[in-house]
Design an enzyme around this catalytic site. Structure first.
Site, mmCIF file in Angstrom:
data_model
loop_
_atom_site.group_PDB
_atom_site.id
_atom_site.type_symbol
_atom_site.label_atom_id
_atom_site.label_comp_id
_atom_site.label_asym_id
_atom_site.label_seq_id
_atom_site.Cartn_x
_atom_site.Cartn_y
_atom_site.Cartn_z
ATOM 1 N N TYR A 1 46.820 31.751 44.758
ATOM 2 C CA TYR A 1 47.780 32.312 43.947
ATOM 3 C C TYR A 1 48.732 30.893 43.462
ATOM 4 C CZ TYR A 1 47.311 37.114 45.345
ATOM 5 O OH TYR A 1 46.248 38.256 45.462
ATOM 6 N N LYS B 1 38.370 34.049 56.078
ATOM 7 C CA LYS B 1 36.803 34.157 55.520
ATOM 8 C C LYS B 1 36.493 32.790 55.962
ATOM 9 C CE LYS B 1 33.239 36.086 53.379
ATOM 10 N NZ LYS B 1 32.839 36.522 54.267
ATOM 11 N N ASP C 1 36.729 40.795 55.951
ATOM 12 C CA ASP C 1 35.773 42.001 55.449
ATOM 13 C C ASP C 1 35.194 43.180 56.698
ATOM 14 O OD1 ASP C 1 33.956 39.419 56.082
ATOM 15 O OD2 ASP C 1 32.167 39.964 55.008
ATOM 16 N N ASP D 1 47.448 40.248 50.063
ATOM 17 C CA ASP D 1 48.001 41.062 48.840
ATOM 18 C C ASP D 1 47.363 42.274 49.540
ATOM 19 O OD1 ASP D 1 48.667 41.895 46.692
ATOM 20 O OD2 ASP D 1 48.244 40.037 45.165
#
Ligand code: NAI
Length: 331
Positions: A123, A170, A203, A227
């Site tokens: 971001y 991740k 995930d 987010d």
């Protein structure tokens, strides 16, 4: 008496702000609101959507309550929310999601808090075209940024009597960026042996939240995952219209709902003020006004269970002001 900066915002902002202020006033807490304009109104009147006086007021008062602001799509000015978070270094985005009786959702006892890093990750907006047919975006994760957000999550867990912090990442794929975040999370966690710590790949975490949300408590993660997962958590308890939010830095905090300006409802006195009201409740807790915060939450809970004064989005037919009046009557 607390001095608080008030930004009513665009679209439905002014209506839900009036409802929220009436309820907060009825709770008995004494607040001097310093109202400043940002967004469309400021752009029309002053030629800038974010006048200096907005920052000056927030820096002076340290706390702000803010309605939604319009961000023009494509051309026009950039996101005002992102600009405020960056310039005031509001590095925590706090998004609690708690079940409330009377709000329809698939679960009944959700009590989750997403602690989202608010200043780094993909971001930062460092992206560019590479030739005509490719584009590149840079993901930035720092030790400082990771450490302060994970520490906030643990300090929050202790303050709020929470049992567990889960770091979401991740790092199996992004070994440097998310790998750094995870290393730092483990280091910080070792300083808080009284709080259980675990990590989950994003995930898997998404699936777990939908299947077994009761296993989780405080979740801490970089900006992008935060987010997305904070909206999943909102969805578990009834959606964006019913959950609060806060952007917090060292010594400064802006409390605001996650929803936008809902232009189709603007000026019609039908929008639901609940998300802004609950952001106001978070603000009262932040100010140490816990009894006023509890009073509002109980009255809101009673109105939701009664079901006779709900706004349209909750399946009722009450107006914004009638919903607010019902809460005030309960108090
Ligand atoms: P939105 O949140 O305004 O609307 C999404 C849907 O939810 C619409 O159907 C809307 O009518 C409904 N909705 C939202 N809040 C509601 C409420 N309090 N009561 C009843 N229904 C409600 O999102 P959208 O349409 O993507 O964005 C509209 C504008 O808001 C855009 O300019 C966007 O940039 C801005 N925005 C501002 C935010 C902020 O200031 N924090 C956050 C999100 C969007």
């Amino acid at each position: 008496m607390h001095n608080i900066t008030l930004i009513p915002g665009d679209g439905i902002g002014p209506e839900i702000t009036k409802a929220t202020l009436d309820i907060i006033e009825a709770s008995g807490v004494s607040i001097n609101w310093e109202e400043v304009s940002a967004g469309e109104k400021a752009f029309e009147e002053k030629g800038t959507p974010l006048p200096d006086e907005v920052f000056e007021s927030i820096k002076r008062n340290k706390v702000a309550l803010k309605g939604p602001l319009t961000t023009p799509v494509g051309s026009g000015y950039r996101s005002l929310n992102v600009a405020m978070r960056k310039s005031l270094d509001l590095y925590v985005n706090l998004r609690p999601a708690r079940s409330l009786k009377g709000i329809k959702s698939r679960y009944e006892d959700i009590d989750l808090v997403v602690v989202r890093e608010n200043t780094e990750d993909i971001y930062v907006g460092v992206e560019h075209m590479v030739g005509e047919d490719a584009a590149e975006s840079i993901k930035i994760i720092t030790r400082k940024g990771s450490e302060r957000i994970v520490r906030y999550a643990f300090e929050y867990a202790i303050r709020e009597n929470r049992k567990k912090v889960t770091a979401v990442h991740k790092a199996n794929i992004m070994k440097y960026t998310d790998g750094l975040f995870l290393d730092v999370a483990r280091e910080v966690a070792s300083e808080y042996p009284q709080i259980e710590f675990e990590d989950k790949i994003v995930d898997n975490m998404s699936m777990q939240l939908v299947q077994k949300p009761e296993l989780y408590d405080v979740l801490v993660m970089p900006n992008l995952y935060g987010d997305i997962l904070s909206d999943i958590c909102a969805g578990l308890v009834g959606g964006l219209g019913v959950v609060p939010g806060a952007n917090i830095g060292d010594g400064v905090a802006i409390f605001e709902p996650a929803h936008g300006t809902a232009p189709k409802y603007a000026g019609k006195n039908v929008a639901n003020p609940m998300a802004l009201l609950l952001s106001g409740v978070l603000m009262l807790e932040h100010l140490g006004e816990v009894s006023a915060a509890n009073k509002i939450t109980s009255a809101l809970q009673e109105v939701l269970v009664d079901g006779g004064s709900l706004t349209q989005d909750l399946g009722g037919s009450a107006s914004t002001s009638e919903f607010a009046q019902a809460i005030i009557s309960k108090m």
